[in-house]
Design a protein around this motif. Structure first.
Motif, PDB file in Angstrom:
ATOM      1  N   THR A  46       0.536  -0.935  -0.002  1.00 50.85           N
ATOM      2  CA  THR A  46       0.099   0.174   0.360  1.00 50.85           C
ATOM      3  C   THR A  46       0.763   0.747   0.250  1.00 50.85           C
ATOM      4  O   THR A  46       2.590   1.239   0.382  1.00 50.85           O
ATOM      5  N   TRP A  69       1.080   3.408   2.444  1.00 55.05           N
ATOM      6  CA  TRP A  69       1.320   3.652   3.644  1.00 55.05           C
ATOM      7  C   TRP A  69       2.502   2.581   3.716  1.00 55.05           C
ATOM      8  O   TRP A  69       3.644   3.459   4.141  1.00 55.05           O
ATOM      9  N   GLY A  70       2.816   1.738   2.852  1.00 55.61           N
ATOM     10  CA  GLY A  70       3.590   0.835   3.529  1.00 55.61           C
ATOM     11  C   GLY A  70       5.182   1.314   2.649  1.00 55.61           C
ATOM     12  O   GLY A  70       6.522   0.675   2.973  1.00 55.61           O
ATOM     13  N   ALA A  89       6.000   4.075   1.866  1.00 56.12           N
ATOM     14  CA  ALA A  89       5.782   5.421   3.341  1.00 56.12           C
ATOM     15  C   ALA A  89       6.732   5.087   4.336  1.00 56.12           C
ATOM     16  O   ALA A  89       7.726   5.755   4.375  1.00 56.12           O
ATOM     17  N   ALA A  90       6.439   4.003   4.546  1.00 53.42           N
ATOM     18  CA  ALA A  90       6.830   3.528   6.231  1.00 53.42           C
ATOM     19  C   ALA A  90       8.330   3.383   5.723  1.00 53.42           C
ATOM     20  O   ALA A  90       9.424   3.319   6.712  1.00 53.42           O
ATOM     21  N   ILE A  91       8.253   2.605   4.464  1.00 56.64           N
ATOM     22  CA  ILE A  91       9.820   2.044   3.861  1.00 56.64           C
ATOM     23  C   ILE A  91      10.870   3.734   4.230  1.00 56.64           C
ATOM     24  O   ILE A  91      12.358   3.233   4.117  1.00 56.64           O
ATOM     25  N   VAL A 151      10.686   6.291   4.710  1.00 51.02           N
ATOM     26  CA  VAL A 151      10.631   7.297   5.500  1.00 51.02           C
ATOM     27  C   VAL A 151      12.472   7.629   5.480  1.00 51.02           C
ATOM     28  O   VAL A 151      12.936   8.926   6.360  1.00 51.02           O
ATOM     29  N   PRO A 152      12.889   6.374   6.488  1.00 49.56           N
ATOM     30  CA  PRO A 152      14.271   6.428   6.991  1.00 49.56           C
ATOM     31  C   PRO A 152      15.170   6.738   5.970  1.00 49.56           C
ATOM     32  O   PRO A 152      16.230   7.942   6.675  1.00 49.56           O
TER      33      PRO A 152
END
Length: 159
Positions: A95, A97-98, A100-102, A104-105
Motif C-alpha cells: 500500500t 502507507w507501506g 511511505a513507512a519504508i 521514511v528512514p
C-alpha cells in the motif's frame, strides 16, 4: 579509354587513382583557399586595475540549493519506492502507507545530510572573502554597441 576488352587489375587501379586525383585537384579557374592571421599586438590602454564583478543572480543561492535538494529527494524516494515494489511485487500487496513507512528512514537520512551540508556552507560563507586576484597584467578595454532588431533577430555589433 574503353577498348571493349576487360581491364586487368593493374590497369583498373591506375585508372581509379587517376580519377581520384582528378576529382580532388582544384580546377584551373578555382582560386586556392588562403588564410591570414593578424599578428600585430592588441593596443593596450594602460595599467587598469581589475574591477570587481558582483554576482547578480536572479535566484538566491540557498533557494536554488533547496530546490535541487528537493528534486533529488523526490527522485530518490520515488526510485526507492519503485525498487521496493519491484522486489516485492509477487510476495505481498503493498500500500502507499507501506511504501511511505519504508521510505521514511531514507528520506530522513537525506534531510539530515542536506542540513549538515547547508550548515557547512553557511560557516564557509561567514569566513572573510579573499581580496587578492590571481591574474596580472594590463587590462584592455573594448567597447561594443550591440543592437538587435526585427521579428527575426538581426544583431549588429559596432566596434
Amino acid at each position: 579509354m574503353d577498348t571493349g576488352q576487360p581491364r586487368t587489375e593493374i590497369e583498373a587501379a591506375a585508372e581509379a587513382a587517376q580519377l581520384i586525383a582528378a576529382a580532388y585537384s582544384p580546377a584551373p579557374h578555382t582560386p586556392l583557399a588562403t588564410a591570414y592571421r593578424d599578428t600585430t599586438p592588441v593596443p593596450v590602454y594602460g595599467p587598469t586595475p581589475p574591477v570587481h564583478q558582483p554576482d547578480r543572480r536572479v535566484v538566491p543561492e540557498w533557494a536554488a540549493g533547496i530546490a535541487v535538494a528537493g528534486v533529488g529527494l523526490g527522485c530518490f524516494a520515488a526510485l526507492t519506492g519503485a525498487g521496493i515494489y519491484a522486489a516485492t511485487a509477487g510476495i505481498a500487496k503493498l500500500t502507499i502507507w507501506g511504501v511511505a513507512a519504508i521510505a521514511v528512514p531514507f528520506v530522513g537520512i537525506s534531510a539530515v545530510a542536506i542540513a549538515i551540508g547547508t550548515a557547512i556552507r553557511c560557516v564557509r560563507a561567514a569566513a572573510p572573502p579573499v581580496t587578492h586576484h590571481h591574474y596580472q597584467g594590463a587590462v584592455t578595454q573594448h567597447h561594443q554597441n550591440i543592437t538587435t532588431r526585427g521579428a527575426i533577430a538581426r544583431t549588429r555589433i559596432n566596434q
